[in-house]
Motif scaffolding. Structure first.
Motif, PDB file in Angstrom:
ATOM      1  N   ALA A   1      60.217  33.280  46.310  1.00 25.69           N
ATOM      2  CA  ALA A   1      59.590  32.056  46.813  1.00 25.69           C
ATOM      3  C   ALA A   1      58.168  32.332  47.309  1.00 25.69           C
ATOM      4  O   ALA A   1      57.249  31.528  47.077  1.00 25.69           O
ATOM      5  CB  ALA A   1      60.437  31.460  47.935  1.00 25.69           C
ATOM      6  N   ALA A   2      57.986  33.465  47.986  1.00 29.94           N
ATOM      7  CA  ALA A   2      56.645  33.809  48.472  1.00 29.94           C
ATOM      8  C   ALA A   2      55.691  34.059  47.314  1.00 29.94           C
ATOM      9  O   ALA A   2      54.528  33.627  47.343  1.00 29.94           O
ATOM     10  CB  ALA A   2      56.725  35.039  49.376  1.00 29.94           C
ATOM     11  N   TYR A   3      56.172  34.749  46.298  1.00 29.53           N
ATOM     12  CA  TYR A   3      55.323  35.049  45.130  1.00 29.53           C
ATOM     13  C   TYR A   3      54.975  33.775  44.369  1.00 29.53           C
ATOM     14  O   TYR A   3      53.820  33.579  43.953  1.00 29.53           O
ATOM     15  CB  TYR A   3      56.052  36.025  44.209  1.00 29.53           C
TER      16      TYR A   3
ATOM     17  N   PRO B   1      53.919  33.314  52.354  1.00 26.67           N
ATOM     18  CA  PRO B   1      55.034  34.157  52.811  1.00 26.67           C
ATOM     19  C   PRO B   1      55.999  33.441  53.741  1.00 26.67           C
ATOM     20  O   PRO B   1      57.191  33.762  53.771  1.00 26.67           O
ATOM     21  CB  PRO B   1      54.327  35.313  53.525  1.00 26.67           C
ATOM     22  N   PHE B   2      55.510  32.443  54.496  1.00 26.30           N
ATOM     23  CA  PHE B   2      56.412  31.737  55.409  1.00 26.30           C
ATOM     24  C   PHE B   2      57.423  30.878  54.647  1.00 26.30           C
ATOM     25  O   PHE B   2      58.573  30.737  55.070  1.00 26.30           O
ATOM     26  CB  PHE B   2      55.598  30.880  56.382  1.00 26.30           C
TER      27      PHE B   2
ATOM     28  N   PRO C   1      62.631  40.142  36.746  1.00 18.06           N
ATOM     29  CA  PRO C   1      61.298  39.575  36.478  1.00 18.06           C
ATOM     30  C   PRO C   1      60.280  39.809  37.598  1.00 18.06           C
ATOM     31  O   PRO C   1      59.071  39.634  37.372  1.00 18.06           O
ATOM     32  CB  PRO C   1      61.585  38.070  36.317  1.00 18.06           C
ATOM     33  N   PHE C   2      60.744  40.180  38.781  1.00 16.19           N
ATOM     34  CA  PHE C   2      59.828  40.319  39.915  1.00 16.19           C
ATOM     35  C   PHE C   2      59.463  41.776  40.210  1.00 16.19           C
ATOM     36  O   PHE C   2      58.750  42.049  41.175  1.00 16.19           O
ATOM     37  CB  PHE C   2      60.450  39.683  41.161  1.00 16.19           C
ATOM     38  N   GLU C   3      59.926  42.689  39.399  1.00 11.94           N
ATOM     39  CA  GLU C   3      59.581  44.089  39.600  1.00 11.94           C
ATOM     40  C   GLU C   3      58.133  44.333  39.201  1.00 11.94           C
ATOM     41  O   GLU C   3      57.669  43.861  38.169  1.00 11.94           O
ATOM     42  CB  GLU C   3      60.514  44.987  38.784  1.00 11.94           C
ATOM     43  N   GLY C   4      57.411  45.059  40.051  1.00  9.59           N
ATOM     44  CA  GLY C   4      56.028  45.424  39.743  1.00  9.59           C
ATOM     45  C   GLY C   4      54.984  44.425  40.181  1.00  9.59           C
ATOM     46  O   GLY C   4      53.791  44.638  39.934  1.00  9.59           O
ATOM     47  N   VAL C   5      55.391  43.314  40.837  1.00  2.00           N
ATOM     48  CA  VAL C   5      54.407  42.349  41.339  1.00  2.00           C
ATOM     49  C   VAL C   5      54.352  42.442  42.855  1.00  2.00           C
ATOM     50  O   VAL C   5      55.274  42.915  43.506  1.00  2.00           O
ATOM     51  CB  VAL C   5      54.758  40.909  40.891  1.00  2.00           C
ATOM     52  N   LYS C   6      53.247  42.002  43.427  1.00  4.05           N
ATOM     53  CA  LYS C   6      53.018  42.121  44.861  1.00  4.05           C
ATOM     54  C   LYS C   6      53.264  40.803  45.578  1.00  4.05           C
ATOM     55  O   LYS C   6      52.993  39.727  45.045  1.00  4.05           O
ATOM     56  CB  LYS C   6      51.570  42.583  45.133  1.00  4.05           C
ATOM     57  N   ALA C   7      53.737  40.889  46.804  1.00  2.00           N
ATOM     58  CA  ALA C   7      53.931  39.707  47.638  1.00  2.00           C
ATOM     59  C   ALA C   7      52.593  39.278  48.240  1.00  2.00           C
ATOM     60  O   ALA C   7      51.696  40.123  48.430  1.00  2.00           O
ATOM     61  CB  ALA C   7      54.925  40.009  48.751  1.00  2.00           C
ATOM     62  N   PRO C   8      52.415  37.993  48.548  1.00  4.16           N
ATOM     63  CA  PRO C   8      51.188  37.557  49.228  1.00  4.16           C
ATOM     64  C   PRO C   8      51.112  38.185  50.618  1.00  4.16           C
ATOM     65  O   PRO C   8      52.145  38.454  51.244  1.00  4.16           O
ATOM     66  CB  PRO C   8      51.342  36.037  49.309  1.00  4.16           C
ATOM     67  N   PRO C   9      49.914  38.441  51.117  1.00  2.00           N
ATOM     68  CA  PRO C   9      49.781  39.105  52.423  1.00  2.00           C
ATOM     69  C   PRO C   9      50.273  38.232  53.563  1.00  2.00           C
ATOM     70  O   PRO C   9      50.122  37.014  53.543  1.00  2.00           O
ATOM     71  CB  PRO C   9      48.274  39.372  52.530  1.00  2.00           C
ATOM     72  N   MET C  10      50.856  38.898  54.565  1.00  2.00           N
ATOM     73  CA  MET C  10      51.296  38.200  55.766  1.00  2.00           C
ATOM     74  C   MET C  10      50.134  38.056  56.737  1.00  2.00           C
ATOM     75  O   MET C  10      49.451  39.036  57.024  1.00  2.00           O
ATOM     76  CB  MET C  10      52.416  38.992  56.452  1.00  2.00           C
ATOM     77  N   PRO C  11      49.896  36.858  57.275  1.00  2.00           N
ATOM     78  CA  PRO C  11      48.850  36.717  58.297  1.00  2.00           C
ATOM     79  C   PRO C  11      49.255  37.437  59.569  1.00  2.00           C
ATOM     80  O   PRO C  11      50.418  37.435  59.966  1.00  2.00           O
ATOM     81  CB  PRO C  11      48.760  35.200  58.509  1.00  2.00           C
ATOM     82  N   ALA C  12      48.284  38.068  60.210  1.00  2.00           N
ATOM     83  CA  ALA C  12      48.566  38.831  61.427  1.00  2.00           C
ATOM     84  C   ALA C  12      48.693  37.898  62.625  1.00  2.00           C
ATOM     85  O   ALA C  12      48.013  36.880  62.731  1.00  2.00           O
ATOM     86  CB  ALA C  12      47.459  39.849  61.672  1.00  2.00           C
ATOM     87  N   GLY C  13      49.568  38.277  63.538  1.00  2.00           N
ATOM     88  CA  GLY C  13      49.729  37.551  64.788  1.00  2.00           C
ATOM     89  C   GLY C  13      49.131  38.346  65.936  1.00  2.00           C
ATOM     90  O   GLY C  13      48.260  39.199  65.730  1.00  2.00           O
ATOM     91  N   PRO C  14      49.588  38.110  67.165  1.00  2.37           N
ATOM     92  CA  PRO C  14      49.083  38.874  68.318  1.00  2.37           C
ATOM     93  C   PRO C  14      49.297  40.368  68.131  1.00  2.37           C
ATOM     94  O   PRO C  14      50.289  40.815  67.546  1.00  2.37           O
ATOM     95  CB  PRO C  14      49.922  38.333  69.485  1.00  2.37           C
ATOM     96  N   LEU C  15      48.352  41.155  68.625  1.00  2.68           N
ATOM     97  CA  LEU C  15      48.372  42.616  68.516  1.00  2.68           C
ATOM     98  C   LEU C  15      48.402  43.091  67.071  1.00  2.68           C
ATOM     99  O   LEU C  15      48.838  44.200  66.759  1.00  2.68           O
ATOM    100  CB  LEU C  15      49.558  43.207  69.290  1.00  2.68           C
TER     101      LEU C  15
END
Length: 295
Positions: free
Chosen positions: A52-54, A59-60, A109-123
């Motif tokens: 779903a994220a890809y 990512p959420f 089918p999802f092997e070898g692909v990257k997930a979208p980056p997660m936005p950073a939170g506090p710290l």
């Protein structure tokens, strides 16, 4: 020089998948259900969340899909144990095998692909880590201070008495199992979306079994689950640090360290419980709930 803050943040991240899965299983076991299918629900959530994220680039949305997938696959366990009254241990093992096989088949089918980056939170750590920490007091409050939580615990301790007083035993357990599935799904998705950042077959690597062990280690309490998850996360971070430092220890032994530490703690707890019972102490997990106080 080692920065204690950076090590602690790594520990938080490493413990998050186990924390989610163990909190979900804690609620299920408090309702009187032992679901050994945590590993299967985690791997299903890992795949569904990554897919779903890809596909969406968000990512959420991936974590939401993972929670839904984990809850849906948990209904197989519900049907087997709550409708057909099948053995819980056998049904949980079947669910794990089913989830692993399902993820292996549909994950190609999802092997070898990257997930979208997660936005950073506090710290500078992602928001799902903070959500996991927030779930600890939330689950504690639910089980110990809310009326539905007290009823759930009562169902787990004495389902006959709960049924006699008009509480829906089956509905309560179904809800607890679904919650456990959703939490396990989120824990699995954290591995694929926020840790490894890609899909790999069998990537949960026994995390579901560790979560089950941590529930016992915690003596069925939310703060205890947090302590157990941090123990596992701390040993994992130590193992990675030692590998990075080039310590002359076989890598296989270092990889085993988190699991060996968990087993050692369980053995010590078991020995302590046997000693307490010989001395006339109360059995662990005894809730002592007064059903009439809930009426």
């Amino acid at each position: 020089m080692i920065d204690p803050l950076s090590v602690f943040l790594l520990l938080l991240s490493a413990s998050t998948p186990i924390l989610f899965a163990a909190l979900g299983e804690l609620v299920a076991e408090r309702a009187g259900v032992l679901n050994l299918g945590v590993e299967g629900m985690m791997i299903t959530g890992a795949l569904a969340g990554f897919a779903a994220a890809y596909a969406s680039g968000n990512p959420f949305l991936g974590f939401a899909a993972a929670a839904l997938a984990g809850a849906l696959i948990s209904f197989l366990f519900v049907v087997l144990t709550q409708v057909f009254l099948a053995n819980q241990v056998a049904s949980g093992l079947a669910l794990t095998l089913f989830g692993l096989g399902l993820a292996a088949m549909f994950g190609k089918p999802f092997e070898g692909v990257k997930a979208p980056p997660m936005p950073a939170g506090p710290l500078d750590i992602n928001w799902i880590v903070w959500l996991g920490l927030a779930m600890v007091p939330a689950v504690w409050w639910f089980l110990n201070r809310s009326r539905p939580g007290l009823i759930l615990r009562g169902v787990g301790e004495n389902h006959d008495a709960a049924h006699a007083l008009g509480y829906g035993v089956r509905a309560t357990r179904m809800a607890a199992i679904a919650f456990g599935g959703a939490m396990a799904g989120v824990g699995g998705a954290f591995i694929s979306i926020a840790t490894v950042l890609q899909w790999t077959e069998g990537m949960t690597a026994g995390a579901g079994w560790i979560a089950l062990a941590i529930v016992v280690f915690s003596r069925w309490t939310a703060p205890g689950v947090l302590a157990g998850a941090w123990l596992f996360g701390g040993v994992t971070v130590l193992q990675l640090r030692l590998q990075a430092a080039g310590v002359q220890v076989p890598v296989q032994l270092l990889s085993m360290a988190p699991y060996l530490a968990t087993i050692l703690v369980l053995v010590l707890i078991s020995a302590r419980q046997k000693f307490s019972r010989r001395g006339g102490g109360a059995a662990p997990g005894s809730l002592g709930l007064n059903f009439h106080a809930l009426r």
